[in-house]
Design an enzyme around this catalytic site. Sequence first.
Site: not given
Length: 737
Positions: A44, A113, A174, A356-358, A361
């Site tokens: 589309e 359309k 679509c 920033p990795l704490s 999870a």
Amino acid sequence: MRLVKVATCNLNQWAMDFTGNLARIRSSIEKAREAGAVLRVGPELEICGYGCEDHFLELDTCTHSWECLGEILKSGLTDGIVCDIGLPVVQGGVRYNCRAFCLDGQLLLIRPKVNLANDGNYRELRWFSAWKNPGQLVTYHLPEIISAIHGQKTVKFGDGYLQFDDTSVASETCEELFTPISPHINLALNGVEIIANGSGSHHQLRKLNTRLELMQHATSKVGGVYLYANQQGCDGGRLYYDGCASVVVNGDVVAQGSQFSLQDVEVLIASVDLDTVVSYRGAGSSLREQASALLPKLPYVKVDFKLSKSSNMLSEFATLPVEVRYHNPPEEIALGPACWLWDYLRRSGATGYLLPLSGGADSSSVAAIVGSMCQLVIKAIQEGNQQVLSDALRIGQYKDDEMPESAQEFAGRLLHTMYMGSENSSDETRKRAEQLAREVGSSHLNIKIDLVVSALLTLFSTVTGCMPRYKVAGGSQPENLALQNIQARIRMVIAFMFASLLPWIRKKSGFLLVLGSANVDEGLRGYLTKYDCSSADINPIGGISKQDLRSFLRWGANNLGYPSLLLVETAVPTAELEPITADYTQSDEADMGMTYEELGMYGRLRKVFECGPVSMFKHLCHRWQGRHTPAEVAVKVKDFFRFYSMNRHKMTTLTPSYHAENYSPEDNRFDLRQFLYNTRWPWQFKKIDELVEINDEVTSADQSKREPTEAEAAGRMATGLGVPAAAAGNSSVGQGT
């Protein structure tokens, strides 16, 4: 047999990138021609890109689309092959979302359309009008840039189909596949055998099943050949278009393209036997009867051209049905956001990501998704994808004699992770972050933020003469909340500073994009600090629920090769912004006063089922019967709506997030609700109280007719008022501004 070789495709188009889009369209047509296809279908609005949004209001967008179509028509690419191409067209001063059928350098038909997508992430009625003249074709006068090519002045425009010498072809676009009365029904009753659908359908968890099943049901009900094309990739916004071009014949999928891929152009080829369509339709009495009585018939454009070739050769046959492939939700999380991140990175001009990795999870999920991205890139390079190789060499800034060696080596160049600990952080989260960084291969830093926090508190104390305290040290709720928010906001400032300067420190050019890691449930509840690490450049998990992320962590530990994800998944979610004492450890669910499971339920009822407070209360009383009393449900529903409305303003600054969940609180595109509420909800909460009171009176009347059992009496003593302690008055990180 009347065999027709058809082609449909996934194209990684980019909004307003006319040069790149045209190149990818040309490539798809060339691949289709090389395979011997006589009909090619594209996505589309493929010329300009689906996500142009308010650029559609600019006449330039339509003009440039015609210019690109003119390049295709004069190139000879459409010689001997019918091409169905998507573009915006202005007819009679009205802008339409159209399909243009081309053959031998000429336009055959422009089909606007009929049913526009205008909910959720879609706003087509803002830019286009639907064609409101069913069964009518009008004459469209072509712009000079087209008529100057081969002298064609006009073409038919409207609701019709193409009648070739041997078969008929039509289009639905679509959204029209999803509508209750889809065009393919009337087209099939008119005898149309091949229906093409150029689509711009985005990825959402568990959505592909719906899409494919609709195509199968459509063709199993009325027969026919259905060709589905789609965009694939990030075309400039929050959505990822997940491809999965398909060919369906009489209810059977005979060809299915990839759902997640780093390919810019993927062409799917199938040979279909049109005689099987005639046989299939002829076997249904009701279909024959309805088709024979159908009036008025749809208009068509006659085309002197054959698509099929008759063959009795045993070496020539139709493509056989295939088994449909579906990814499970954890696989979708590993692949969809990873592909989105790759497109964003290679098109943004950045040289990598900073996360920033704490060790929790959410940020661990983001790290694993970037790791999955690196694995996909290395796999594509090994399979010979030159575009991916070129992008990888450029972004990774490899020297002339260097090549990406592995996913971990590549991640070391692209992904920079930082553990920003404070006096409230634990060794467990720091170790989990370090272990995951090693497994993914990121360049990792351990940073202590206490000096910066102390400096800010000293400044505050100097100015005011007061020093705030945590609640465990006797501080008030505002003091406790402010002390948590200082840490969270400092991390955001530090992240952006390092994102700007790390490439310079490491003798690299460019800049890093900061990745956010707030999930959809925390956004819904407002359990985040405004302008903390939730404020980033982009967020790949901002549309994914906590429960789905936990499933992804378990899956990723085994399938991505990151075993530390299991340790992350089993850990209790905590912000680690308050001191840990002998009798207190901070917990996300305790802070929120609700579980992530409950949040997911609230979110779906609020957005998917469109429930207000009263209808949500009624629904949950039924769903949670035997688990919670109506009075308990009332407290939970009131708590949710109070916190939701209190924190709704945060959605106005939420990091642009990958869309994945159908109850996303995304303010800017998906969930258009105000951000200033009366947080007391006086009318609605009063109605809930009245319902609880009525229920109590009925229950009391019923119980008065008999003596309670010993078990019932003991249960009442154990539950007291039945109001969960977690729901009463607990604070939330970042609750205010």
